[in-house]
Design a protein around this motif. Structure first.
Motif, PDB file in Angstrom:
ATOM      1  N   ALA A 106       0.841  -1.199   0.000  1.00 29.05           N
ATOM      2  CA  ALA A 106       0.000   0.000   0.000  1.00 29.05           C
ATOM      3  C   ALA A 106       0.876   1.249   0.000  1.00 29.05           C
ATOM      4  O   ALA A 106       1.876   1.349   0.699  1.00 29.05           O
ATOM      5  CB  ALA A 106      -0.912  -0.003   1.222  1.00 29.05           C
ATOM      6  N   GLY A 107       0.514   2.185  -0.833  1.00 26.70           N
ATOM      7  CA  GLY A 107       1.218   3.456  -0.875  1.00 26.70           C
ATOM      8  C   GLY A 107       2.480   3.474  -1.715  1.00 26.70           C
ATOM      9  O   GLY A 107       3.105   4.523  -1.849  1.00 26.70           O
ATOM     10  N   LEU A 108       2.854   2.339  -2.281  1.00 25.30           N
ATOM     11  CA  LEU A 108       4.048   2.318  -3.135  1.00 25.30           C
ATOM     12  C   LEU A 108       3.712   2.873  -4.515  1.00 25.30           C
ATOM     13  O   LEU A 108       2.595   2.728  -5.011  1.00 25.30           O
ATOM     14  CB  LEU A 108       4.579   0.892  -3.300  1.00 25.30           C
ATOM     15  CG  LEU A 108       5.266   0.246  -2.116  1.00 25.30           C
ATOM     16  CD1 LEU A 108       5.685  -1.175  -2.480  1.00 25.30           C
ATOM     17  CD2 LEU A 108       6.469   1.048  -1.674  1.00 25.30           C
ATOM     18  N   ASP A 109       4.694   3.479  -5.148  1.00 25.38           N
ATOM     19  CA  ASP A 109       4.582   3.925  -6.531  1.00 25.38           C
ATOM     20  C   ASP A 109       4.310   2.690  -7.396  1.00 25.38           C
ATOM     21  O   ASP A 109       4.843   1.612  -7.117  1.00 25.38           O
ATOM     22  CB  ASP A 109       5.905   4.589  -6.932  1.00 25.38           C
ATOM     23  CG  ASP A 109       5.926   5.027  -8.354  1.00 25.38           C
ATOM     24  OD1 ASP A 109       6.610   4.376  -9.167  1.00 25.38           O
ATOM     25  OD2 ASP A 109       5.250   6.031  -8.657  1.00 25.38           O
ATOM     26  N   PRO A 110       3.465   2.797  -8.441  1.00 28.85           N
ATOM     27  CA  PRO A 110       3.137   1.621  -9.267  1.00 28.85           C
ATOM     28  C   PRO A 110       4.346   0.846  -9.796  1.00 28.85           C
ATOM     29  O   PRO A 110       4.323  -0.376  -9.838  1.00 28.85           O
ATOM     30  CB  PRO A 110       2.313   2.212 -10.413  1.00 28.85           C
ATOM     31  CG  PRO A 110       1.670   3.417  -9.807  1.00 28.85           C
ATOM     32  CD  PRO A 110       2.693   3.973  -8.845  1.00 28.85           C
ATOM     33  N   ASP A 111       5.409   1.539 -10.206  1.00 28.72           N
ATOM     34  CA  ASP A 111       6.598   0.824 -10.685  1.00 28.72           C
ATOM     35  C   ASP A 111       7.261   0.036  -9.559  1.00 28.72           C
ATOM     36  O   ASP A 111       7.677  -1.103  -9.746  1.00 28.72           O
ATOM     37  CB  ASP A 111       7.607   1.796 -11.298  1.00 28.72           C
ATOM     38  CG  ASP A 111       7.103   2.401 -12.601  1.00 28.72           C
ATOM     39  OD1 ASP A 111       6.273   1.745 -13.269  1.00 28.72           O
ATOM     40  OD2 ASP A 111       7.529   3.520 -12.926  1.00 28.72           O
ATOM     41  N   ASP A 112       7.369   0.672  -8.405  1.00 29.52           N
ATOM     42  CA  ASP A 112       7.964  -0.003  -7.252  1.00 29.52           C
ATOM     43  C   ASP A 112       7.069  -1.151  -6.789  1.00 29.52           C
ATOM     44  O   ASP A 112       7.562  -2.176  -6.325  1.00 29.52           O
ATOM     45  CB  ASP A 112       8.172   0.980  -6.100  1.00 29.52           C
ATOM     46  CG  ASP A 112       9.195   2.047  -6.425  1.00 29.52           C
ATOM     47  OD1 ASP A 112      10.061   1.795  -7.295  1.00 29.52           O
ATOM     48  OD2 ASP A 112       9.128   3.139  -5.829  1.00 29.52           O
ATOM     49  N   ARG A 113       5.761  -0.976  -6.910  1.00 28.42           N
ATOM     50  CA  ARG A 113       4.812  -1.994  -6.473  1.00 28.42           C
ATOM     51  C   ARG A 113       4.980  -3.279  -7.291  1.00 28.42           C
ATOM     52  O   ARG A 113       4.956  -4.372  -6.736  1.00 28.42           O
ATOM     53  CB  ARG A 113       3.387  -1.460  -6.602  1.00 28.42           C
ATOM     54  CG  ARG A 113       2.367  -2.352  -5.938  1.00 28.42           C
ATOM     55  CD  ARG A 113       0.966  -1.798  -6.036  1.00 28.42           C
ATOM     56  NE  ARG A 113       0.886  -0.516  -5.363  1.00 28.42           N
ATOM     57  CZ  ARG A 113       0.178   0.506  -5.820  1.00 28.42           C
ATOM     58  NH1 ARG A 113      -0.479   0.405  -6.948  1.00 28.42           N
ATOM     59  NH2 ARG A 113       0.125   1.635  -5.153  1.00 28.42           N
TER      60      ARG A 113
ATOM     61  N   ALA B  97      -4.226  -9.168  -7.155  1.00 27.23           N
ATOM     62  CA  ALA B  97      -5.656  -8.998  -6.878  1.00 27.23           C
ATOM     63  C   ALA B  97      -5.879  -8.148  -5.629  1.00 27.23           C
ATOM     64  O   ALA B  97      -6.757  -7.277  -5.599  1.00 27.23           O
ATOM     65  CB  ALA B  97      -6.328 -10.360  -6.717  1.00 27.23           C
ATOM     66  N   LEU B  98      -5.088  -8.379  -4.602  1.00 30.93           N
ATOM     67  CA  LEU B  98      -5.234  -7.607  -3.361  1.00 30.93           C
ATOM     68  C   LEU B  98      -4.836  -6.153  -3.564  1.00 30.93           C
ATOM     69  O   LEU B  98      -5.476  -5.243  -3.025  1.00 30.93           O
ATOM     70  CB  LEU B  98      -4.415  -8.245  -2.238  1.00 30.93           C
ATOM     71  CG  LEU B  98      -4.945  -9.595  -1.749  1.00 30.93           C
ATOM     72  CD1 LEU B  98      -3.938 -10.258  -0.822  1.00 30.93           C
ATOM     73  CD2 LEU B  98      -6.298  -9.449  -1.072  1.00 30.93           C
ATOM     74  N   VAL B  99      -3.806  -5.913  -4.358  1.00 35.17           N
ATOM     75  CA  VAL B  99      -3.393  -4.537  -4.652  1.00 35.17           C
ATOM     76  C   VAL B  99      -4.489  -3.830  -5.438  1.00 35.17           C
ATOM     77  O   VAL B  99      -4.805  -2.669  -5.163  1.00 35.17           O
ATOM     78  CB  VAL B  99      -2.052  -4.522  -5.416  1.00 35.17           C
ATOM     79  CG1 VAL B  99      -1.795  -3.180  -6.059  1.00 35.17           C
ATOM     80  CG2 VAL B  99      -0.922  -4.871  -4.466  1.00 35.17           C
ATOM     81  N   ALA B 100      -5.069  -4.502  -6.405  1.00 29.09           N
ATOM     82  CA  ALA B 100      -6.164  -3.902  -7.181  1.00 29.09           C
ATOM     83  C   ALA B 100      -7.323  -3.548  -6.263  1.00 29.09           C
ATOM     84  O   ALA B 100      -7.937  -2.490  -6.409  1.00 29.09           O
ATOM     85  CB  ALA B 100      -6.621  -4.857  -8.277  1.00 29.09           C
TER      86      ALA B 100
END
Length: 125
Positions: free
Chosen positions: A41-48, A109-112
Motif C-alpha cells: 500500500a502506498g508504493l509507486d506503481p513501478d515499485d509496487r 488482486a489484493l493490490v487492485a
C-alpha cells in the motif's frame, strides 16, 4: 477489501482450489501471502510491481514437505506456468513455480482491491 478476506475468498483471488480447512497448509500460506500485501500500500506503481515479484518469490516455501503440502492443498497442479517458459525438469522446482504464480496472482488482486478502496475514499472525501 476492508474486511479480512476469508480463506476461500483468498483462494478465488489467487485463482487456485479451496484449501481443505482454514488451518490447512494452503490456507495458512494464502493468509501469509495476503498479510504481506499490506507492505504494498502506498508504493509507486513501478515499485509496487517489483515488490509484488519479490514478495511472491519470498512466499514460496523452501522445505520440500511444506512445498508439497501447500501445492496439493491448493490444487496448484492446475496452475498454468507456461507464460514463464517451458516446464522445468525438476518436479519440486515446477511446484515452487506454480506457488509463485499463485502468490503473484493473489498479490496483484489484493493490490487492485486496495487501489479501488483508495479511489472510493478519494471520491467520497
Amino acid at each position: 477489501m476492508s474486511d479480512t478476506p476469508t480463506t476461500w475468498t483468498l483462494a478465488r483471488l489467487a485463482d487456485c482450489s479451496d484449501p481443505d480447512t482454514v488451518t490447512s497448509p494452503g490456507a495458512l500460506w494464502l493468509a501469509s501471502v495476503a498479510d504481506s500485501a499490506t507492505d504494498l500500500a502506498g508504493l509507486d506503481p513501478d515499485d509496487r510491481t517489483d515488490a509484488i515479484h519479490e514478495l511472491a518469490d519470498n512466499a514460496v516455501p523452501i522445505y520440500t514437505r511444506e512445498v508439497w503440502s501447500v501445492f496439493v492443498d491448493l490444487g496448484a497442479y492446475q496452475t498454468d506456468t507456461s507464460d514463464l517458459g517451458p516446464p522445468l525438469v525438476d518436479m519440486e522446482d515446477q511446484a515452487k513455480l506454480a506457488l509463485y504464480v499463485i502468490a503473484e496472482t493473489l498479490l496483484h488482486a489484493l493490490v487492485a482491491d486496495l487501489e479501488d478502496e483508495d479511489e472510493d475514499e478519494a471520491v467520497t472525501s
